[in-house]
Enzyme design. Structure first.
Site, short mmCIF file in Angstrom:
data_model
loop_
_atom_site.label_atom_id
_atom_site.label_comp_id
_atom_site.label_asym_id
_atom_site.label_seq_id
_atom_site.Cartn_x
_atom_site.Cartn_y
_atom_site.Cartn_z
N ASN A 10 -7.14 -37.99 2.43
CA ASN A 10 -7.50 -38.86 1.76
C ASN A 10 -7.14 -38.18 -0.07
O ASN A 10 -6.96 -37.30 -0.63
CB ASN A 10 -8.81 -38.06 2.14
CG ASN A 10 -10.36 -38.48 0.69
OD1 ASN A 10 -9.65 -39.59 -0.04
ND2 ASN A 10 -10.99 -37.87 0.67
N TRP A 11 -6.49 -40.07 -0.29
CA TRP A 11 -5.52 -39.51 -1.16
C TRP A 11 -6.47 -39.45 -2.40
O TRP A 11 -6.63 -39.88 -3.93
CB TRP A 11 -4.60 -40.35 -1.18
CG TRP A 11 -3.59 -40.32 -0.42
CD1 TRP A 11 -3.46 -38.63 0.62
CD2 TRP A 11 -2.35 -41.02 0.00
NE1 TRP A 11 -2.29 -39.67 1.56
CE2 TRP A 11 -1.20 -40.23 1.17
CE3 TRP A 11 -1.92 -42.65 -0.50
CZ2 TRP A 11 -0.62 -40.90 1.30
CZ3 TRP A 11 -0.60 -42.54 -0.34
CH2 TRP A 11 0.51 -42.23 1.03
N LYS A 12 -7.75 -40.23 -1.83
CA LYS A 12 -8.30 -40.30 -3.70
C LYS A 12 -8.44 -41.51 -4.66
O LYS A 12 -7.40 -42.30 -4.63
CB LYS A 12 -8.86 -39.18 -4.34
CG LYS A 12 -9.33 -37.64 -3.20
CD LYS A 12 -9.96 -36.98 -3.55
CE LYS A 12 -10.62 -35.55 -2.61
NZ LYS A 12 -11.26 -34.79 -2.28
N HIS A 96 -17.88 -39.75 1.97
CA HIS A 96 -17.41 -38.98 1.51
C HIS A 96 -18.83 -38.19 0.09
O HIS A 96 -19.00 -38.92 -0.50
CB HIS A 96 -16.49 -38.68 0.47
CG HIS A 96 -15.43 -37.53 0.27
ND1 HIS A 96 -15.61 -37.26 -0.79
CD2 HIS A 96 -14.87 -37.16 0.96
CE1 HIS A 96 -14.95 -36.13 -0.96
NE2 HIS A 96 -14.05 -35.93 0.27
N GLU A 98 -18.56 -37.27 -2.48
CA GLU A 98 -17.84 -37.51 -4.01
C GLU A 98 -18.73 -39.49 -4.27
O GLU A 98 -18.95 -39.64 -5.04
CB GLU A 98 -16.29 -37.84 -3.93
CG GLU A 98 -16.03 -36.91 -4.53
CD GLU A 98 -14.64 -36.10 -3.78
OE1 GLU A 98 -13.77 -37.32 -3.81
OE2 GLU A 98 -13.72 -35.38 -4.34
N GLU A 168 -17.11 -31.42 5.74
CA GLU A 168 -16.97 -30.53 4.45
C GLU A 168 -17.81 -29.88 2.57
O GLU A 168 -18.40 -30.59 2.81
CB GLU A 168 -16.05 -32.00 3.69
CG GLU A 168 -15.22 -32.94 4.38
CD GLU A 168 -14.45 -33.71 3.65
OE1 GLU A 168 -12.87 -33.62 4.11
OE2 GLU A 168 -14.57 -34.37 2.70
N GLY A 174 -11.76 -29.15 -3.68
CA GLY A 174 -10.80 -29.37 -4.75
C GLY A 174 -11.12 -28.07 -5.27
O GLY A 174 -10.32 -28.01 -6.57
N SER A 214 -10.09 -28.22 0.32
CA SER A 214 -8.93 -27.01 0.15
C SER A 214 -8.45 -26.00 1.26
O SER A 214 -7.83 -24.99 1.67
CB SER A 214 -9.74 -25.83 -0.33
OG SER A 214 -10.51 -26.46 -1.99
C1 PEP Z 1 -11.25 -34.47 0.80
O1 PEP Z 1 -11.94 -34.43 -0.43
O2 PEP Z 1 -12.06 -35.26 2.02
C2 PEP Z 1 -11.13 -32.73 0.46
C3 PEP Z 1 -11.20 -31.83 1.62
O3 PEP Z 1 -10.37 -32.74 -0.48
P1 PEP Z 1 -9.56 -30.79 -0.90
O4 PEP Z 1 -8.44 -30.69 0.56
O5 PEP Z 1 -8.35 -31.22 -2.13
O6 PEP Z 1 -10.27 -29.75 -1.05
#
Ligand code: PEP
Length: 254
Positions: A10-12, A96, A98, A168, A174, A214
């Site tokens: 997921n490049w956001k 997600h 976010e 998640e 993050g 993470s």
């Molecule tokens: C995500 O946002 O899907 C995610 C898992 O981010 P990160 O790996 O940076 O925690």
């Protein structure tokens, strides 16, 4: 049951089209030939076209990070499933945390999007996860159950076969904090049981459930060794070819 591992990036809201192209080219070189693990990258809408062309003749699949549930119309700034399909998307990340936190996504909108994605022929990666406050309150499983059941309302036995779930924990995204493998497995097993109650054991056993939060090459082997963890939805570590490659390698070794 032989579920395949799935590593999705997921490049956001990162990378311009040229930067995204450079990353995609490096990934095709490193892991474009991988057949034993499912791999997908999910760039921003503006990079889907260029990245889609680069990964087209490799085994890396393309995904988007969101879509609208309507097929077309007066929804300024939104993107519909057909538009993603035409650019070569196979997957779309939905719900997600976010999006839930900053863009007012609810279980209801996630459900409408999930159904629209399935009907259009996209595979939704439906994200669920508890906040730190919810975990500390002891309501994690209740939250997860509500989100899973909410997202899948009206999704039939055939539809669920194209759904991927991503667990998640919001507090792990993050932040550098990862759920311990045991903590993650407990929730993954609970998600699978929730699916089994609705669709039966056989169908539930076939659903890929990814961990996100993470996840990186150092902690991936232990997470991927858990019975119900079928891969990862990767944020930060998906932005560099080397770490994403190492994560795919971890899945190949798992
Ligand atoms: C995500 O946002 O899907 C995610 C898992 O981010 P990160 O790996 O940076 O925690």
């Amino acid at each position: 049951m032989s579920r395949r591992y799935f590593i999705a990036g997921n490049w956001k809201m990162n990378k311009t089209p040229s930067q995204a192209a450079a990353l995609a080219e490096a990934l095709v070189k490193n892991i474009g030939g991988v057949t034993k693990v499912d791999v997908a990258v999910c760039p921003t809408f503006t990079s889907l076209d260029v990245v889609g062309k680069i990964v087209k003749n490799s085994n890396i699949k393309l995904g988007a990070q969101n879509m609208h549930f309507e097929a077309s119309g007066a929804y300024t700034g939104e993107i519909a499933a057909d538009m993603l399909l035409e650019l070569g998307c196979e997957y779309v990340i939905l719900g997600h945390s976010e999006r839930r936190q900053y863009f007012a996504e609810t279980d209801e909108t996630v459900n409408k999007k999930t159904c629209a994605a399935i009907n259009a022929g996209l595979k939704p990666i439906v994200c669920v996860g508890e906040t730190l406050a919810q975990r500390e309150e002891g309501v994690t499983m209740k939250v997860i159950e509500t989100q899973v059941k909410g997202a899948l309302e009206g999704v039939c036995d055939k539809g669920i076969k194209s759904v991927v779930i991503a667990y998640e924990p919001v507090w792990a995204i993050g932040t550098g904090k990862t759920a311990t493998p045991a903590m993650a497995e407990e929730v993954h097993a609970f998600i699978r049981k929730t699916l089994a109650d609705k669709y039966g054991e056989e169908i539930a056993e076939g659903v890929q459930i990814l961990y996100g939060g993470s996840m990186k090459p150092e902690n991936a082997p232990e997470l991927l060794a858990q019975k119900d963890i079928d891969g990862g939805l990767i944020g930060g570590a998906a932005l560099k070819a080397e770490s994403f490659t190492d994560l795919v390698q971890a899945a190949l070794n798992a």
